[in-house]
Design a protein around this motif. Structure first.
Motif, mmCIF file in Angstrom:
data_model
loop_
_atom_site.group_PDB
_atom_site.id
_atom_site.type_symbol
_atom_site.label_atom_id
_atom_site.label_comp_id
_atom_site.label_asym_id
_atom_site.label_seq_id
_atom_site.Cartn_x
_atom_site.Cartn_y
_atom_site.Cartn_z
ATOM 1 N N UNK A 24 59.491 -14.704 30.725
ATOM 2 C CA UNK A 24 59.516 -14.907 29.290
ATOM 3 C C UNK A 24 59.758 -13.563 28.612
ATOM 4 N N UNK A 25 60.402 -13.585 27.467
ATOM 5 C CA UNK A 25 60.625 -12.343 26.723
ATOM 6 C C UNK A 25 60.607 -12.651 25.233
ATOM 7 N N UNK A 26 60.307 -11.631 24.442
ATOM 8 C CA UNK A 26 60.286 -11.789 22.995
ATOM 9 C C UNK A 26 60.643 -10.450 22.363
ATOM 10 N N UNK A 27 61.627 -10.469 21.478
ATOM 11 C CA UNK A 27 61.976 -9.268 20.714
ATOM 12 C C UNK A 27 61.077 -9.240 19.493
ATOM 13 N N UNK A 28 60.312 -8.152 19.309
ATOM 14 C CA UNK A 28 59.368 -8.043 18.205
ATOM 15 C C UNK A 28 59.808 -6.916 17.281
ATOM 16 N N UNK A 29 59.927 -7.253 15.998
ATOM 17 C CA UNK A 29 60.280 -6.256 14.981
ATOM 18 C C UNK A 29 59.158 -6.233 13.950
ATOM 19 N N UNK A 30 58.147 -5.399 14.193
ATOM 20 C CA UNK A 30 57.034 -5.363 13.238
ATOM 21 C C UNK A 30 57.478 -4.779 11.896
ATOM 22 N N UNK A 31 56.729 -5.103 10.845
ATOM 23 C CA UNK A 31 57.062 -4.584 9.524
ATOM 24 C C UNK A 31 56.958 -3.074 9.457
ATOM 25 N N UNK A 32 56.112 -2.522 10.278
ATOM 26 C CA UNK A 32 55.891 -1.081 10.296
ATOM 27 C C UNK A 32 56.066 -0.604 11.741
ATOM 28 N N UNK A 33 56.812 0.422 11.953
ATOM 29 C CA UNK A 33 56.980 0.954 13.301
ATOM 30 C C UNK A 33 58.261 0.466 13.951
ATOM 31 N N UNK A 34 58.463 0.902 15.184
ATOM 32 C CA UNK A 34 59.688 0.597 15.915
ATOM 33 C C UNK A 34 59.626 -0.779 16.565
ATOM 34 N N UNK A 35 60.788 -1.379 16.771
ATOM 35 C CA UNK A 35 60.884 -2.666 17.457
ATOM 36 C C UNK A 35 60.569 -2.469 18.948
ATOM 37 N N UNK A 36 60.151 -3.549 19.603
ATOM 38 C CA UNK A 36 59.893 -3.498 21.038
ATOM 39 C C UNK A 36 60.156 -4.863 21.647
ATOM 40 N N UNK A 37 60.224 -4.885 22.977
ATOM 41 C CA UNK A 37 60.455 -6.122 23.716
ATOM 42 C C UNK A 37 59.206 -6.417 24.534
ATOM 43 N N UNK A 38 58.609 -7.580 24.289
ATOM 44 C CA UNK A 38 57.431 -8.021 25.042
ATOM 45 C C UNK A 38 57.923 -8.960 26.139
ATOM 46 N N UNK A 39 57.563 -8.678 27.395
ATOM 47 C CA UNK A 39 58.036 -9.490 28.513
ATOM 48 C C UNK A 39 56.872 -9.971 29.370
ATOM 49 N N UNK A 40 57.123 -11.060 30.048
ATOM 50 C CA UNK A 40 56.223 -11.543 31.098
ATOM 51 C C UNK A 40 57.052 -11.524 32.376
ATOM 52 N N UNK A 41 56.605 -10.726 33.342
ATOM 53 C CA UNK A 41 57.349 -10.520 34.581
ATOM 54 C C UNK A 41 56.577 -11.115 35.751
ATOM 55 N N UNK A 42 57.302 -11.740 36.674
ATOM 56 C CA UNK A 42 56.673 -12.297 37.871
ATOM 57 C C UNK A 42 57.205 -11.565 39.086
ATOM 58 N N UNK A 43 56.289 -11.021 39.887
ATOM 59 C CA UNK A 43 56.663 -10.325 41.110
ATOM 60 C C UNK A 43 57.242 -11.351 42.083
ATOM 61 N N UNK A 44 58.484 -11.148 42.542
ATOM 62 C CA UNK A 44 59.138 -12.135 43.396
ATOM 63 C C UNK A 44 58.535 -12.198 44.796
ATOM 64 N N UNK A 48 52.548 -12.366 41.568
ATOM 65 C CA UNK A 48 51.671 -11.866 40.505
ATOM 66 C C UNK A 48 52.451 -11.752 39.196
ATOM 67 N N UNK A 49 51.777 -12.074 38.083
ATOM 68 C CA UNK A 49 52.414 -12.023 36.770
ATOM 69 C C UNK A 49 51.936 -10.784 36.031
ATOM 70 N N UNK A 50 52.876 -10.091 35.385
ATOM 71 C CA UNK A 50 52.594 -8.852 34.674
ATOM 72 C C UNK A 50 53.169 -8.971 33.271
ATOM 73 N N UNK A 51 52.360 -8.625 32.264
ATOM 74 C CA UNK A 51 52.877 -8.576 30.898
ATOM 75 C C UNK A 51 53.150 -7.124 30.565
ATOM 76 N N UNK A 52 54.363 -6.853 30.081
ATOM 77 C CA UNK A 52 54.792 -5.477 29.858
ATOM 78 C C UNK A 52 55.624 -5.402 28.587
ATOM 79 N N UNK A 53 55.455 -4.317 27.836
ATOM 80 C CA UNK A 53 56.304 -4.092 26.659
ATOM 81 C C UNK A 53 57.238 -2.922 26.944
ATOM 82 N N UNK A 54 58.458 -3.018 26.398
ATOM 83 C CA UNK A 54 59.467 -1.991 26.588
ATOM 84 C C UNK A 54 60.081 -1.626 25.245
ATOM 85 N N UNK A 55 60.536 -0.385 25.146
ATOM 86 C CA UNK A 55 61.368 0.043 24.039
ATOM 87 C C UNK A 55 62.729 -0.621 24.256
#
Length: 185
Positions: A24-44, A48-55
């Protein structure tokens, strides 16, 4: 290389030395601050599932997962052997095939997944036909409702089946959910 802003569901990436598929992924553009990408990653490999945010401009390494149609040949102690079309055998340990073992028997077709030439998981067909080896007899009058009973399949898997299904019958099973689909004539 792929930018984090371009990730989509199903993309496989290499991150912190492990291989992940984007669930799963979501592009987030908050009203204040820089945009980021919130992801849910599954180790193949481990699941194991990992939630991670990226620039969004962060670079991620693409991971190429190879799939190969193979046939389950036999098991020898802790190793399970799968054969490809060129008659090459690939041994896998119990942890790598554990989920698929519930619904496969010898000579069944499977899909083996490889990363950098090493096999790491086995997936069986979405629907398989298996024989019921043990089941309680149905009680007359219980066949019209959605009542179920436990049945043991020829592979050793236990599933719930309707009351009218008898021992010795062959049934179709959805391997993704482990549910009874229908009787096979």
């Amino acid at each position: 290389m792929i930018q984090a802003g371009d990730v989509r569901k199903g993309v496989t990436i290499e991150y912190n030395g492990n291989v992940y598929v984007v669930v799963d992924f979501q592009h987030v553009k908050p009203g204040k601050g820089a945009a980021f990408v919130r992801t849910r990653l599954k180790n193949v490999v481990t699941g194991a599932v990992l939630e991670q945010t990226f620039n969004p401009s962060e670079k991620l390494e693409n991971a190429h997962i190879e799939t190969k149609k193979m046939t389950y040949s036999y098991n020898d102690g802790d190793l399970y052997y799968f054969m490809d079309e060129e008659y090459n055998l690939t041994p896998l340990n119990h942890e790598q095939v554990e989920d698929a073992l519930r619904f496969i028997k010898e000579n069944d077709p499977v899909t083996v997944r490889f990363y950098k030439g090493s096999a790491f998981s086995v997936e069986c067909e979405n629907f398989v036909e298996l024989k019921i080896v043990s089941s309680e007899p149905g009680v007359k009058g219980n066949t019209a409702t959605n009542a179920t009973k436990k049945a043991i399949l020829e592979t050793g898997a236990e599933i719930q089946v309707p009351m009218f299904v008898e021992e010795g019958e062959t049934i179709r099973v959805d391997t993704r959910t482990g549910e009874y689909m229908e009787r096979v004539k």
